[in-house]
Design an enzyme around this catalytic site. Sequence first.
Site, short mmCIF file in Angstrom:
data_model
loop_
_atom_site.label_atom_id
_atom_site.label_comp_id
_atom_site.label_asym_id
_atom_site.label_seq_id
_atom_site.Cartn_x
_atom_site.Cartn_y
_atom_site.Cartn_z
N ARG A 166 -4.57 -8.06 -20.83
CA ARG A 166 -5.47 -7.61 -21.90
C ARG A 166 -4.77 -6.71 -22.91
O ARG A 166 -5.26 -6.49 -24.01
CB ARG A 166 -6.73 -6.94 -21.33
N GLU B 147 1.03 -8.61 8.74
CA GLU B 147 1.18 -7.21 9.12
C GLU B 147 2.10 -6.44 8.17
O GLU B 147 2.07 -5.23 8.09
CB GLU B 147 1.72 -7.14 10.56
N PRO C 56 0.81 -1.23 0.00
CA PRO C 56 0.00 0.00 0.00
C PRO C 56 0.84 1.28 0.00
O PRO C 56 0.33 2.34 -0.34
CB PRO C 56 -0.84 -0.11 1.27
N ASP D 136 -9.94 3.12 -24.30
CA ASP D 136 -10.20 3.06 -22.86
C ASP D 136 -10.05 4.41 -22.19
O ASP D 136 -9.24 5.23 -22.60
CB ASP D 136 -9.17 2.15 -22.16
N1 ADE Z 1 -1.27 -4.88 -0.05
C1 ADE Z 1 -2.21 -4.48 0.83
N2 ADE Z 1 -2.89 -3.42 0.38
C2 ADE Z 1 -2.36 -3.13 -0.85
C3 ADE Z 1 -2.63 -2.13 -1.83
N3 ADE Z 1 -3.57 -1.21 -1.65
N4 ADE Z 1 -1.90 -2.14 -2.95
C4 ADE Z 1 -0.92 -3.05 -3.14
N5 ADE Z 1 -0.62 -4.02 -2.26
C5 ADE Z 1 -1.33 -4.06 -1.12
#
Ligand code: ADE
Length: 222
Positions: free
Chosen positions: A150, A113, A86, A164
């Site tokens: 794709r 975690e 994330p 797209d």
């Molecule tokens: N792992 C957990 N959340 C994620 C996200 N938003 N993007 C990429 N990998 C992740």
Amino acid sequence: MKIDILTLFPNMFDGVFQESILKRALDEKKVEINLINFRDYTEDPHHKVDDTPFGGGAGMLLMCQPIFDCVEAIKTEDSVVILLTPDGVPYQQKTAFELSHKKHIILICGHYEGFDERIRSICDREISIGDYVLTGGEVPAMVLVDSITRLLPGVIKEESYLEDSFNENYLLDYPNYTKPRVFRGMEVPEVLVSGDHEKIEAWRREESIKKTQERRPDLLSK
Ligand code: ADE
């Protein structure tokens, strides 16, 4: 193109690659996808892949050894190693285009975690699919595989993805309609049944701009 997905939960991918366009691309060998459980690479006698964080704190972290050994075993000079996390760089259509030209992509799915910070040192890129936290990198890996596959030659018609939303023109897609012409009182715009292709083109462009202005003004500033 070959895509290797490093995951502790290969069964999560059941189904995703067995339907529709991804299945066809796999059957026709446009893409090869391997699910690799990096637990198979652990040197721990109890097959451990995670441990508690130094300094304390909640949860378990993925350890370096199994992931380092797994990546080193499959990596070649053509590989791009991508960590899904994330706090990575936000994923965009242009990233999918760029990655669709690579020969070999290795996707590392974190879980629990988080992971030992040193795992970042063997990755060429870190990618996030959005500002939210998922239980692991598996769903993000599916997103990358789908969006990249794709775009591979012969998977779908080129004109299908050139129009797209989120391509270089940064405009959202125009509205589309199919039969019937009237459904529950809602009519297909007259111009689309006029047969005048220039007018249709102009209308579509105008609608694209209007929709982008309303929904994603940030894209227009690009
Ligand atoms: N792992 C957990 N959340 C994620 C996200 N938003 N993007 C990429 N990998 C992740």
